[in-house]
Design a protein around this motif. Structure first.
Motif, PDB file in Angstrom:
ATOM      1  N   GLU A  48       2.361 -24.638  -6.119  1.00  0.00           N
ATOM      2  CA  GLU A  48       3.576 -23.887  -5.815  1.00  0.00           C
ATOM      3  C   GLU A  48       3.991 -23.026  -7.007  1.00  0.00           C
ATOM      4  N   ASN A  49       3.775 -23.534  -8.219  1.00  0.00           N
ATOM      5  CA  ASN A  49       4.124 -22.800  -9.429  1.00  0.00           C
ATOM      6  C   ASN A  49       3.317 -21.499  -9.536  1.00  0.00           C
ATOM      7  N   LYS A  50       2.020 -21.570  -9.270  1.00  0.00           N
ATOM      8  CA  LYS A  50       1.182 -20.374  -9.332  1.00  0.00           C
ATOM      9  C   LYS A  50       1.607 -19.361  -8.273  1.00  0.00           C
ATOM     10  N   MET A  51       1.939 -19.850  -7.084  1.00  0.00           N
ATOM     11  CA  MET A  51       2.375 -18.974  -6.015  1.00  0.00           C
ATOM     12  C   MET A  51       3.675 -18.262  -6.409  1.00  0.00           C
ATOM     13  N   HIS A  52       4.591 -19.017  -6.999  1.00  0.00           N
ATOM     14  CA  HIS A  52       5.867 -18.459  -7.426  1.00  0.00           C
ATOM     15  C   HIS A  52       5.654 -17.383  -8.493  1.00  0.00           C
ATOM     16  N   ASN A  53       4.755 -17.637  -9.444  1.00  0.00           N
ATOM     17  CA  ASN A  53       4.460 -16.658 -10.492  1.00  0.00           C
ATOM     18  C   ASN A  53       3.859 -15.376  -9.913  1.00  0.00           C
ATOM     19  N   LYS A  54       2.937 -15.521  -8.950  1.00  0.00           N
ATOM     20  CA  LYS A  54       2.338 -14.352  -8.314  1.00  0.00           C
ATOM     21  C   LYS A  54       3.389 -13.560  -7.551  1.00  0.00           C
ATOM     22  N   GLU A  55       4.275 -14.269  -6.872  1.00  0.00           N
ATOM     23  CA  GLU A  55       5.335 -13.618  -6.110  1.00  0.00           C
ATOM     24  C   GLU A  55       6.263 -12.836  -7.048  1.00  0.00           C
ATOM     25  N   ASN A  56       6.659 -13.450  -8.151  1.00  0.00           N
ATOM     26  CA  ASN A  56       7.527 -12.769  -9.121  1.00  0.00           C
ATOM     27  C   ASN A  56       6.858 -11.540  -9.715  1.00  0.00           C
ATOM     28  N   HIS A  57       5.579 -11.670 -10.045  1.00  0.00           N
ATOM     29  CA  HIS A  57       4.832 -10.548 -10.612  1.00  0.00           C
ATOM     30  C   HIS A  57       4.742  -9.402  -9.596  1.00  0.00           C
ATOM     31  N   SER A  58       4.453  -9.736  -8.354  1.00  0.00           N
ATOM     32  CA  SER A  58       4.356  -8.717  -7.305  1.00  0.00           C
ATOM     33  C   SER A  58       5.701  -8.046  -7.059  1.00  0.00           C
ATOM     34  N   LEU A  59       6.763  -8.829  -7.070  1.00  0.00           N
ATOM     35  CA  LEU A  59       8.105  -8.290  -6.845  1.00  0.00           C
ATOM     36  C   LEU A  59       8.518  -7.360  -7.980  1.00  0.00           C
ATOM     37  N   LYS A  60       8.215  -7.736  -9.217  1.00  0.00           N
ATOM     38  CA  LYS A  60       8.535  -6.875 -10.362  1.00  0.00           C
ATOM     39  C   LYS A  60       7.774  -5.560 -10.279  1.00  0.00           C
ATOM     40  N   ALA A  61       6.514  -5.610  -9.871  1.00  0.00           N
ATOM     41  CA  ALA A  61       5.714  -4.397  -9.729  1.00  0.00           C
ATOM     42  C   ALA A  61       6.283  -3.513  -8.613  1.00  0.00           C
ATOM     43  N   PHE A  62       6.736  -4.128  -7.530  1.00  0.00           N
ATOM     44  CA  PHE A  62       7.352  -3.420  -6.405  1.00  0.00           C
ATOM     45  C   PHE A  62       8.621  -2.703  -6.874  1.00  0.00           C
ATOM     46  N   TYR A  63       9.481  -3.412  -7.596  1.00  0.00           N
ATOM     47  CA  TYR A  63      10.718  -2.814  -8.105  1.00  0.00           C
ATOM     48  C   TYR A  63      10.426  -1.703  -9.113  1.00  0.00           C
ATOM     49  N   LYS A  64       9.436  -1.903  -9.957  1.00  0.00           N
ATOM     50  CA  LYS A  64       9.071  -0.891 -10.954  1.00  0.00           C
ATOM     51  C   LYS A  64       8.590   0.383 -10.265  1.00  0.00           C
ATOM     52  N   GLU A  65       7.806   0.231  -9.207  1.00  0.00           N
ATOM     53  CA  GLU A  65       7.327   1.395  -8.446  1.00  0.00           C
ATOM     54  C   GLU A  65       8.505   2.149  -7.826  1.00  0.00           C
ATOM     55  N   LEU A  66       9.465   1.404  -7.283  1.00  0.00           N
ATOM     56  CA  LEU A  66      10.650   2.037  -6.699  1.00  0.00           C
ATOM     57  C   LEU A  66      11.489   2.741  -7.766  1.00  0.00           C
ATOM     58  N   MET A  67      11.610   2.133  -8.926  1.00  0.00           N
ATOM     59  CA  MET A  67      12.391   2.735 -10.009  1.00  0.00           C
ATOM     60  C   MET A  67      11.764   4.049 -10.477  1.00  0.00           C
ATOM     61  N   GLU A  68      10.453   4.137 -10.459  1.00  0.00           N
ATOM     62  CA  GLU A  68       9.766   5.372 -10.845  1.00  0.00           C
ATOM     63  C   GLU A  68      10.089   6.498  -9.863  1.00  0.00           C
ATOM     64  N   ILE A  69      10.279   6.159  -8.611  1.00  0.00           N
ATOM     65  CA  ILE A  69      10.650   7.156  -7.603  1.00  0.00           C
ATOM     66  C   ILE A  69      12.126   7.513  -7.748  1.00  0.00           C
ATOM     67  N   ILE A  70      12.967   6.500  -7.897  1.00  0.00           N
ATOM     68  CA  ILE A  70      14.417   6.684  -7.953  1.00  0.00           C
ATOM     69  C   ILE A  70      14.842   7.518  -9.159  1.00  0.00           C
ATOM     70  N   LYS A  71      14.088   7.473 -10.248  1.00  0.00           N
ATOM     71  CA  LYS A  71      14.473   8.206 -11.467  1.00  0.00           C
ATOM     72  C   LYS A  71      14.588   9.710 -11.237  1.00  0.00           C
ATOM     73  N   ASN A  72      14.015  10.208 -10.134  1.00  0.00           N
ATOM     74  CA  ASN A  72      14.047  11.634  -9.832  1.00  0.00           C
ATOM     75  C   ASN A  72      15.262  12.061  -9.007  1.00  0.00           C
ATOM     76  N   TYR A  73      16.198  11.149  -8.796  1.00  0.00           N
ATOM     77  CA  TYR A  73      17.357  11.429  -7.952  1.00  0.00           C
ATOM     78  C   TYR A  73      18.656  11.268  -8.737  1.00  0.00           C
ATOM     79  N   ASP A  74      19.715  11.910  -8.211  1.00  0.00           N
ATOM     80  CA  ASP A  74      21.028  11.843  -8.837  1.00  0.00           C
ATOM     81  C   ASP A  74      21.907  10.769  -8.202  1.00  0.00           C
ATOM     82  N   GLU A  75      21.744  10.581  -6.884  1.00  0.00           N
ATOM     83  CA  GLU A  75      22.544   9.613  -6.143  1.00  0.00           C
ATOM     84  C   GLU A  75      21.635   8.819  -5.226  1.00  0.00           C
TER      85      GLU A  75
END
Length: 136
Positions: A48-75
């Protein structure tokens, strides 16, 4: 005066649907999290620990990808049924490169493409009308 770039993001922990604000045509771009169902099925064989770590890593990568897109907007409006929007909001607020970004979160259920367009159009038009009342 520069026209602000506005973006609506319907999201949960697995998918984000991004729609630029416009009164005319609309297009939805989808970003998928790398944490998918097959990974869940594979994880049954691991701890379960390994699964949780993979999930967290994937979620952080997902958020980082979204932040790269969002940086081009004002609102930006983050909306959806889960806490994913709040988690992303908190990450964005923690980074100084987003200090000038106007961002808000709203609770919303699953929506069709047309419902999302109406939701974004309604949100930003109300915001624009509110802002214009102070500029008179």
């Amino acid at each position: 005066m520069k026209v602000a770039n506005r973006l609506g993001v319907w999201m949960d922990h697995t998918t984000a649907q991004l729609m630029e604000y416009s009164s005319d045509d609309f297009e939805i771009n989808t970003v998928e999290s790398k944490f998918t169902e097959p990974l869940h099925q594979q994880s049954e064989l691991h701890s379960e620990n390994k699964m949780h770590n993979k999930e967290n890593h994937s979620l952080k990568a997902f958020y980082k990808e979204l932040m790269e897109i969002i940086k081009n907007y004002d609102e930006v409006l983050l909306y959806g049924p889960t806490d994913a929007k709040t988690e992303l909001f908190n990450l964005i607020k923690a980074e100084h490169r987003f200090d000038k970004l106007k961002i808000e979160t709203k609770q919303a259920d699953k929506m069709s493409d047309k419902q999302q367009h109406a939701f974004i159009k309604d949100y930003f038009s109300k915001l624009l009308n509110y802002d214009n009342s102070f500029n008179k």
